[in-house]
Design an enzyme around this catalytic site. Structure first.
Site, PDB file in Angstrom:
ATOM      1  N   GLU A 159       0.827  -1.206   0.000  1.00  0.00           N
ATOM      2  CA  GLU A 159       0.000   0.000   0.000  1.00  0.00           C
ATOM      3  C   GLU A 159       0.865   1.262   0.000  1.00  0.00           C
ATOM      4  O   GLU A 159       0.815   2.081   0.929  1.00  0.00           O
ATOM      5  CB  GLU A 159      -0.961  -0.004   1.185  1.00  0.00           C
ATOM      6  CG  GLU A 159      -2.014  -1.083   1.059  1.00  0.00           C
ATOM      7  CD  GLU A 159      -3.141  -0.960   2.075  1.00  0.00           C
ATOM      8  OE1 GLU A 159      -2.956  -0.295   3.100  1.00  0.00           O
ATOM      9  OE2 GLU A 159      -4.202  -1.538   1.833  1.00  0.00           O
ATOM     10  N   GLU A 316      -6.529  -7.560  -0.767  1.00  0.00           N
ATOM     11  CA  GLU A 316      -6.859  -7.603   0.664  1.00  0.00           C
ATOM     12  C   GLU A 316      -8.305  -7.218   0.863  1.00  0.00           C
ATOM     13  O   GLU A 316      -8.781  -6.252   0.264  1.00  0.00           O
ATOM     14  CB  GLU A 316      -6.046  -6.562   1.456  1.00  0.00           C
ATOM     15  CG  GLU A 316      -4.608  -6.862   1.686  1.00  0.00           C
ATOM     16  CD  GLU A 316      -3.972  -5.759   2.546  1.00  0.00           C
ATOM     17  OE1 GLU A 316      -4.693  -5.103   3.317  1.00  0.00           O
ATOM     18  OE2 GLU A 316      -2.760  -5.558   2.408  1.00  0.00           O
TER      19      GLU A 316
HETATM   20  C1  GAL Z   1      -4.155  -2.589   4.884  1.00  0.00           C
HETATM   21  C2  GAL Z   1      -2.741  -3.084   5.003  1.00  0.00           C
HETATM   22  C3  GAL Z   1      -2.638  -4.346   5.820  1.00  0.00           C
HETATM   23  C4  GAL Z   1      -3.472  -4.233   7.057  1.00  0.00           C
HETATM   24  C5  GAL Z   1      -4.900  -3.950   6.660  1.00  0.00           C
HETATM   25  C6  GAL Z   1      -5.849  -3.857   7.835  1.00  0.00           C
HETATM   26  O1  GAL Z   1      -4.145  -1.195   4.796  1.00  0.00           O
HETATM   27  O2  GAL Z   1      -2.159  -3.307   3.748  1.00  0.00           O
HETATM   28  O3  GAL Z   1      -1.279  -4.543   6.160  1.00  0.00           O
HETATM   29  O4  GAL Z   1      -2.980  -3.204   7.850  1.00  0.00           O
HETATM   30  O5  GAL Z   1      -4.958  -2.731   5.981  1.00  0.00           O
HETATM   31  O6  GAL Z   1      -7.154  -3.537   7.418  1.00  0.00           O
END
Ligand code: GAL
Length: 670
Positions: A159, A316
């Site tokens: 990110e 994710e």
């Molecule tokens: C994203 C990140 C992850 C984790 C996740 C939690 O922003 O890439 O590492 O922190 O959010 O929601």
């Protein structure tokens, strides 16, 4: 249908079905847990695992000290179980030894204060020292694993720009000046572009230009806008620096996880997308919004836009609650499947989660995961196993594409410009306008592609342009040409106002679209937060109104009350076989939907059976077409379909029942 490179790459991420994956942080667990993890991954059908995302301090525990033994072991364990790797370069968060030795890498906020280590991503994106250390790390990781057969994908950093997109330190200042010199070549050109005669801001030398740090009064908006552009480019530069190293050492494809989501706006992903081998996005339901699942649909459509219509990877998401909202809501039973189905409906060919096992320690310990704190004897785990089965059944969907003949223009640059300081109304939020337009289209049964201003519009019948404040001349003429060639457009207020330098287009608003729309706005008349206005049709509207005259258009509706009472509110200008519509206020959802439905019908755009609570999107393959239907309501419904339900295997003729909360995916012969 010719298979694109991305489509092919996505098929390499899973043997059958859509890819099912997760972030895995084995550093947080003892060795005996790793074996259990791999066994459970197989049980759930997880086949793509992102590792080494935050591994820097584990593999490089001190300056010059390298220890890959644990990572080697985890990689072999996963590989031995047939699990593919989405291998992180590990640069996402520098270890404490680095920031202790080089505090100059720390980022600085706009008030000039340092942001310290102790969280993550505590580095200035322009820091040459950070970049040197990151380069060494990536080189070692790529040397070691570049040709490992388990590496299916490279996951560059994590990110990029999530927390440190805008750094105001002196190093950033230096890099900003270099970027400005490339853009403008002469200081006179910069002065002209930024309008620096205003408030005596004229620069005599490059060295006088600082990052737009906090000031006593409003800042120069063109300066701030260029700083946004620069900052997005700096982050892309980090990606490119890593990509160069990896490409010399590995044939595996590369990507990084985008954040196409409501709470991040600092990266102009239109300019990033071309560098990715496949587009990957992170998306979490944002329960701070009025309509989180609508935002999900919009973000997924925008991600497909970045992928130019190719399938993409959801890198994710969460099975349940996150930990970074004020109220971290659990998902309702069935909501996980509906959310996943929405992403798939809108082009995702793989679904991955943050993270595999819920952390016991650290600031994300209350974030949901595939394996919850409660362990596998839990409803959450059973849902995960069911999800794995669901994704396997969707093999026929791989590589199919969403077809849309309606497009919506979206721009990060314009977002930066419209929400700058000193604007007509703080009540105008760019995403509110874009989301409302997308919602109106969805409720009218339309599937929208989201495209960049200036993109080729020839595949569309209907183009919606919500609050596109900044537009350059070329992109404006693409839209006018589209209408002249028989396309239909709907432009909403606050569009076409400034050029690429953030300079107002004079002669009346909406400058860039005045001729296209045949209207001339003499004055904005924004509304107070609780204020509503009524139109002649009875429609209610809020946020904005305008005092406009009509030069060459039909008045379809007018203001009955409010600051523009008696003046036109909604107009239509016939243009060849098409039409250019303008709405100068923010219509309430129902009249907005009705307006979009009316224009779509006039444009001949294809409308499906979807509406407020029913999401229905079609993905087309060569021989088959797939109707993905999601019932977000508590009332049973049905959708027209003929074919085979991929989930139940049952034959559907005429109509598929869609019980409350259910998902159906019907394969039809084309
Ligand atoms: C994203 C990140 C992850 C984790 C996740 C939690 O922003 O890439 O590492 O922190 O959010 O929601």
């Amino acid at each position: 249908m010719a298979e694109s490179r991305t489509t092919h790459l996505l098929t390499t991420l899973s043997d059958d079905g859509l890819a099912f994956g997760c972030d895995y942080n084995p550093e947080q667990w003892d060795r005996d847990v790793w074996r259990e993890d791999v066994r459970l991954m197989r049980e759930a059908g997880v086949g793509l695992v992102a590792i080494n995302i935050f591994g820097w301090s584990s593999i490089n525990p001190a300056s010059g000290v390298w220890d890959f033994s644990a990572l080697d072991e985890v990689i072999e364990l996963l590989h031995g179980a047939g699990i593919r790797l989405n291998l992180g370069t590990g640069t996402a968060s520098p270890p404490p030894w680095l920031s202790t030795a080089h505090p100059e890498i720390l980022p600085v906020a706009e008030d000039g204060t340092t942001r310290y280590p102790g969280g993550r991503q505590a580095f200035c994106p322009s820091s040459p020292v950070f970049r040197d250390y990151a380069r060494e790390l990536v080189t070692r990781v790529a040397d070691r694993y570049g040709d490992h057969p388990a590496v299916a994908l490279w996951h560059v950093s994590n990110e990029l720009g999530c927390h440190n997109a805008l750094c105001y330190c002196d190093e950033s200042g230096r890099a900003f000046r270099t970027w400005l010199q490339d853009r403008y070549e002469t200081i006179d050109a910069l002065n002209a572009a930024w309008g620096t005669t205003f408030w005596s801001q004229r620069y005599g030398a490059w060295a006088e230009i600082l990052p737009p740090r906090q000031t006593l009064s409003l800042r120069n908006p063109s300066h701030v806008l260029d700083f946004h552009r620069f900052s997005s480019d700096e982050q892309l530069g980090l990606y490119r620096a890593e990509a160069r190293i990896i490409r010399e050492r590995s044939a595996a494809p590369l990507t990084t996880n985008f954040m196409v989501t409501a709470h991040i706006r600092n990266l102009d992903y239109w300019s990033w997308a071309g560098d990715m081998d496949l587009i990957a996005n992170d998306h979490y339901l944002d329960n701070r919004l009025d309509e989180p699942r609508r935002e999900l649909s919009f973000a997924a459509d925008l991600t497909r836009g970045l992928a130019q219509g190719d399938p993409w990877l959801l890198m994710e998401t969460s099975t349940g609650a996150v930990n970074w909202q004020p109220y971290n809501l659990a998902k309702q039973p069935g909501q996980l499947l509906r959310n996943v189905a929405s992403h798939i409906a809108r082009g995702a060919d793989g679904i991955c989660f943050f993270q595999w096992r819920a952390s016991a320690q650290g600031s994300e310990k209350f974030h949901s995961a595939l394996v919850p704190h409660a362990g596998t004897d839990s409803a959450a785990w059973r849902e995960v196993v069911e999800l794995g089965e669901f994704l396997r059944l969707l093999d026929p969907l791989r590589g199919t594409r969403v077809r849309a003949d309606t497009a919506l223009l979206f721009s990060w640059e314009s977002w930066w410009a419209i929400e700058g300081e000193g604007r007509p109304s703080e009540g105008l939020g760019y995403l509110d306008e874009v989301h409302s337009a997308h919602r109106a289209a969805s409720d009218a049964g339309l599937t929208c592609d989201i495209v960049a201003p200036g993109a080729d519009l020839s595949a569309y019948r209907f183009v919606i342009v919500p609050a596109l404040h900044l537009i350059d001349d070329r992109a404006a003429s693409v839209l006018s040409d589209f209408a002249a060639a028989g396309g239909t457009v709907l432009v909403t207020f606050s569009s076409g106002i400034v050029d690429a330098d953030d300079r107002v287009r004079l002669g009346g608003y909406p400058g860039a679209f005045r001729d296209l729309l045949g209207v001339r706005v003499e004055e904005f008349a924004p509304l107070l937060p609780a204020q509503q206005v009524t139109l002649g049709s009875g429609a209610q509207a809020r946020t904005w109104s305008e005092r406009m005259t009509v030069a060459d258009a039909e008045i379809i509706d007018h203001y009955v009350d409010g600051p523009a009472a008696g003046m036109p509110a909604l107009t239509r200008r016939a243009s060849g076989d098409g039409a250019a519509w303008y709405v100068s206020t923010h219509l309430d959802p129902e009249p907005y939907r009705d307006l979009v439905a009316r224009i779509a019908a006039e444009a001949g755009a294809v409308r499906g059976p979807g509406h407020e609570g029913l999401e229905v999107v079609r993905r087309d393959g060569e021989t088959h077409s797939y109707v993905i239907a999601i019932n977000h309501t508590s009332i049973d419904a049905a959708v027209p379909a003929n074919g085979r339900d991929l989930i139940t295997g049952q034959t559907v003729s005429g109509s598929a029942s869609l019980p409350a909360g259910a998902v159906r995916i019907i394969e039809e012969i084309r």
